[in-house]
Design an enzyme around this catalytic site. Structure first.
Site, short mmCIF file in Angstrom:
data_model
loop_
_atom_site.label_atom_id
_atom_site.label_comp_id
_atom_site.label_asym_id
_atom_site.label_seq_id
_atom_site.Cartn_x
_atom_site.Cartn_y
_atom_site.Cartn_z
N LYS A 24 0.85 -1.20 0.00
CA LYS A 24 0.00 0.00 0.00
C LYS A 24 0.88 1.24 0.00
CE LYS A 24 -1.82 1.42 4.07
NZ LYS A 24 -1.46 2.77 4.43
N ASN A 25 1.91 1.25 0.87
CA ASN A 25 2.69 2.47 1.06
C ASN A 25 3.75 2.68 -0.01
OD1 ASN A 25 1.07 2.89 3.23
ND2 ASN A 25 2.60 2.39 4.78
N CYS A 119 -4.46 11.80 13.51
CA CYS A 119 -5.25 10.56 13.60
C CYS A 119 -4.89 9.90 14.93
CB CYS A 119 -4.94 9.63 12.42
SG CYS A 119 -3.25 9.04 12.48
N ARG A 124 0.75 14.28 13.43
CA ARG A 124 1.10 14.04 12.02
C ARG A 124 1.09 15.32 11.17
NH1 ARG A 124 -1.07 8.53 9.91
NH2 ARG A 124 0.93 8.62 8.86
N ASP A 308 5.02 0.50 12.14
CA ASP A 308 3.76 -0.08 11.66
C ASP A 308 3.59 -1.53 12.11
OD1 ASP A 308 3.53 1.68 8.48
OD2 ASP A 308 3.16 2.26 10.55
N ARG A 400 -8.56 -0.60 5.13
CA ARG A 400 -7.70 0.34 4.41
C ARG A 400 -6.38 -0.30 4.00
NH1 ARG A 400 -7.05 5.91 7.53
NH2 ARG A 400 -5.65 6.12 5.77
C1 EPZ Z 1 4.40 6.80 6.42
O1 EPZ Z 1 3.65 7.86 7.02
C2 EPZ Z 1 3.45 5.61 6.34
N1 EPZ Z 1 2.30 5.96 5.50
C3 EPZ Z 1 2.98 5.24 7.75
O2 EPZ Z 1 2.18 4.07 7.63
C4 EPZ Z 1 4.20 4.92 8.60
O3 EPZ Z 1 3.76 4.66 9.92
C5 EPZ Z 1 5.16 6.10 8.60
O4 EPZ Z 1 5.52 6.43 7.23
C6 EPZ Z 1 6.44 5.80 9.36
O5 EPZ Z 1 7.07 4.69 8.81
C7 EPZ Z 1 2.45 5.93 4.16
O6 EPZ Z 1 3.51 5.64 3.63
C8 EPZ Z 1 1.23 6.25 3.35
P1 EPZ Z 1 6.59 10.13 8.48
P2 EPZ Z 1 4.27 9.37 7.04
O7 EPZ Z 1 6.49 11.38 7.72
O8 EPZ Z 1 4.98 9.62 5.77
C9 EPZ Z 1 6.63 13.32 12.01
C10 EPZ Z 1 0.29 2.74 7.82
O9 EPZ Z 1 -0.03 2.09 8.80
N2 EPZ Z 1 6.52 14.31 10.92
O10 EPZ Z 1 7.79 9.24 8.29
O11 EPZ Z 1 3.17 10.26 7.44
C11 EPZ Z 1 5.36 12.49 12.12
O12 EPZ Z 1 4.41 13.15 12.95
C12 EPZ Z 1 0.79 4.17 7.97
O13 EPZ Z 1 0.31 2.30 6.63
C13 EPZ Z 1 6.59 15.66 11.24
O14 EPZ Z 1 6.71 16.04 12.41
O15 EPZ Z 1 5.31 9.23 8.24
C14 EPZ Z 1 5.86 11.22 12.75
O16 EPZ Z 1 5.98 11.41 14.15
C15 EPZ Z 1 0.54 4.67 9.37
N3 EPZ Z 1 6.50 16.57 10.24
C16 EPZ Z 1 7.26 11.05 12.14
O17 EPZ Z 1 7.63 12.36 11.66
C17 EPZ Z 1 6.36 16.21 8.92
O18 EPZ Z 1 6.30 17.08 8.05
C18 EPZ Z 1 7.31 10.07 11.00
O19 EPZ Z 1 6.40 10.49 10.03
C19 EPZ Z 1 6.28 14.82 8.63
C20 EPZ Z 1 6.38 13.89 9.63
#
Ligand code: EPZ
Length: 430
Positions: A24-25, A119, A124, A308, A400
């Site tokens: 998915k990701n 969420c 996020r 995850d 999802r």
């Molecule tokens: C991706 O989300 C995945 N989703 C998530 O999977 C996964 O948990 C996550 O990466 C971490 O591996 C998809 O790929 C669609 P991040 P993403 O940006 O890109 C903070 C699932 O179950 N952050 O690496 O949103 C954020 O709050 C989902 O399939 C900021 O502060 O994750 C988090 O604490 C859930 N500012 C951390 O970084 C930003 O601009 C990691 O987030 C972006 C992120």
């Protein structure tokens, strides 16, 4: 419309093999990358049939793309002119909608994106995405809860991420592919899904080096062309089924995977004493009649232990012999599922972003609610191991991310069925 509740009669060891779905990701960012094309087609193979995939497809259709999707194959025909304002109802449904921001700014010079909501697993924000786009020359304003981005022309830049954000790395990688000059991304995310996206962009004619490492270099090109891309296997879905084999003390094989993508989990299972067999494209657990011991886990960006898989490994460790400690270092509040775990008899003590788990020999079925996608999967794992009946509600989160979940679990011997929605869930109560 899929049912929202599942009844599980637990206590049966699972056995057999299932094939991993497409990731998915990985599919979501590659779909967003199609927006970089102008009057051309992007074809994707091994796309999983999931709610989030349809949400992204509907978002791309809203922007002007024509999409056909059946049996894993998706074609995306992108027009010469795209809309650049995204609809709030679709964006709020799925955080990954933010992945269209970079491509739209690179392709149209403009984009309006409602800020994706937080969420169950944390606030996020998308500040890393916005700061990086600004460094490349986009003007970013926040008006009435939406991001308004515009530019008269982006320029290459040296981008450094305070945290190796998956989504921010993907957004900037796509943007840089169409931005003249050499953009460098430092402290980039290294996930396999990033590598899959880079391969897709390269197939479209992009010039990229270093994907999968912490430094990615992109030489922007003026135009990108049609391409055919195969999506990698879903390492999180695959790992979830392996843990279903462990937690029920059964024997489960997951086929059509890339074993190195599951290494963080399989090495932990080895340390816990759960026997794991790895072949070229499959991974098996053989836990019949065995126990496993508690371990310490810290979730980290890839190649560390994936956040995850945190709820799912927590479920397995609740039935381990001895104590386990899990530290969640990626999200600021990913323990919403602990309350429901305790209702089934799990012994978990939350101390800030760390939990201490005392293994128990048995848990009891209960009615529980999924707070998010992976928490829902973890509650299903607990239900499969519990004595008696478990009802997992709010399955909308689970649909999802898990394709053909009922068929796959049933083929492994799980005793599960979908229940009709209750009157209030069906909105029929007086
Ligand atoms: C991706 O989300 C995945 N989703 C998530 O999977 C996964 O948990 C996550 O990466 C971490 O591996 C998809 O790929 C669609 P991040 P993403 O940006 O890109 C903070 C699932 O179950 N952050 O690496 O949103 C954020 O709050 C989902 O399939 C900021 O502060 O994750 C988090 O604490 C859930 N500012 C951390 O970084 C930003 O601009 C990691 O987030 C972006 C992120």
């Amino acid at each position: 419309m899929m049912s929202d509740r599942m009844l599980i009669r637990g206590g049966k060891p699972l056995s057999g093999s299932v094939k991993a779905q497409g990731a998915k990701n990985a599919a979501l960012p590659v779909m967003a990358a199609s927006l970089l094309l102008k009057g051309r087609r992007l074809t994707l193979e091994r796309v999983p049939d999931l709610q989030d995939i349809h949400t992204m497809a509907n978002l791309l259709r809203h922007l002007g793309a024509e999409i056909e999707f059946s049996r894993g194959r998706m074609t995306i025909d992108v027009p010469d002119d795209l809309k650049w304002e995204t609809p709030s109802d679709l964006v709020r449904r799925m955080r990954a909608s933010s992945l269209v921001l970079g491509p739209l700014v690179a392709r149209c010079g403009r984009a309006i994106l409602p800020l994706p909501g937080g969420c169950a697993i944390g606030s996020r924000p998308i500040d890393f995405h916005l700061k990086a786009l600004a460094r490349m020359g986009a003007e970013i304003d926040l008006e009435q809860g939406s991001v308004h981005a515009r530019t008269d022309g982006l320029s290459a830049a040296k981008i450094y991420f305070d945290f190796p954000s998956v989504g921010a790395t993907e957004n900037i990688l796509m943007t840089a592919a169409l931005t003249p000059g050499e953009t460098t991304i430092e402290n980039a995310a290294r996930e396999p899904e990033i590598v899959n996206l880079a391969c897709a962009l390269r197939a479209m004619g992009a010039s990229i080096k270093g994907e999968g490492t912490e430094t990615i270099e992109v030489e922007g090109v003026g135009d990108l062309g049609a391409a055919e891309v195969t999506i990698i296997p879903d390492r999180i879905e695959a790992s979830t089924y392996l843990l279903a084999g462990v937690i029920t003390r059964g024997e489960v094989t997951i086929d059509a995977v890339i074993p190195e993508h599951l290494e963080a989990l399989t090495s932990k299972l080895g340390k816990a004493g759960a026997p794991v067999d790895v072949s070229r494209d499959s991974v098996s657990v053989k836990c019949r009649g065995l126990s496993w011991s508690g371990v310490t886990i810290k979730t980290l960006p890839y190649p560390g232990f994936p956040t995850d898989m945190q709820p799912q490994i927590m479920a397995a460790l609740c039935l381990a012999e001895g104590t386990s400690v899990i530290h969640e270092s990626v999200f600021d509040s990913r323990y919403m599922h602990v309350g429901d775990f305790k209702r089934m008899g799990c012994k978990i003590d939350i101390q800030g972003n760390t939990v201490v788990i005392t293994g128990v020999s048995q848990i009891a079925g209960a009615e529980v609610h999924a707070s998010d996608l992976r928490a829902g999967a973890a509650l299903i794992l607990l239900g499969l191991a519990a004595e008696g009946e478990t009802i997992v509600c709010s399955l909308k989160h689970v649909w999802r991310g898990y394709e053909n979940l009922m068929e796959k679990l049933t083929s492994l011997g799980a005793d599960i069925e979908l229940l009709p929605d209750t009157l209030d869930e069906a909105g029929l109560s007086g």
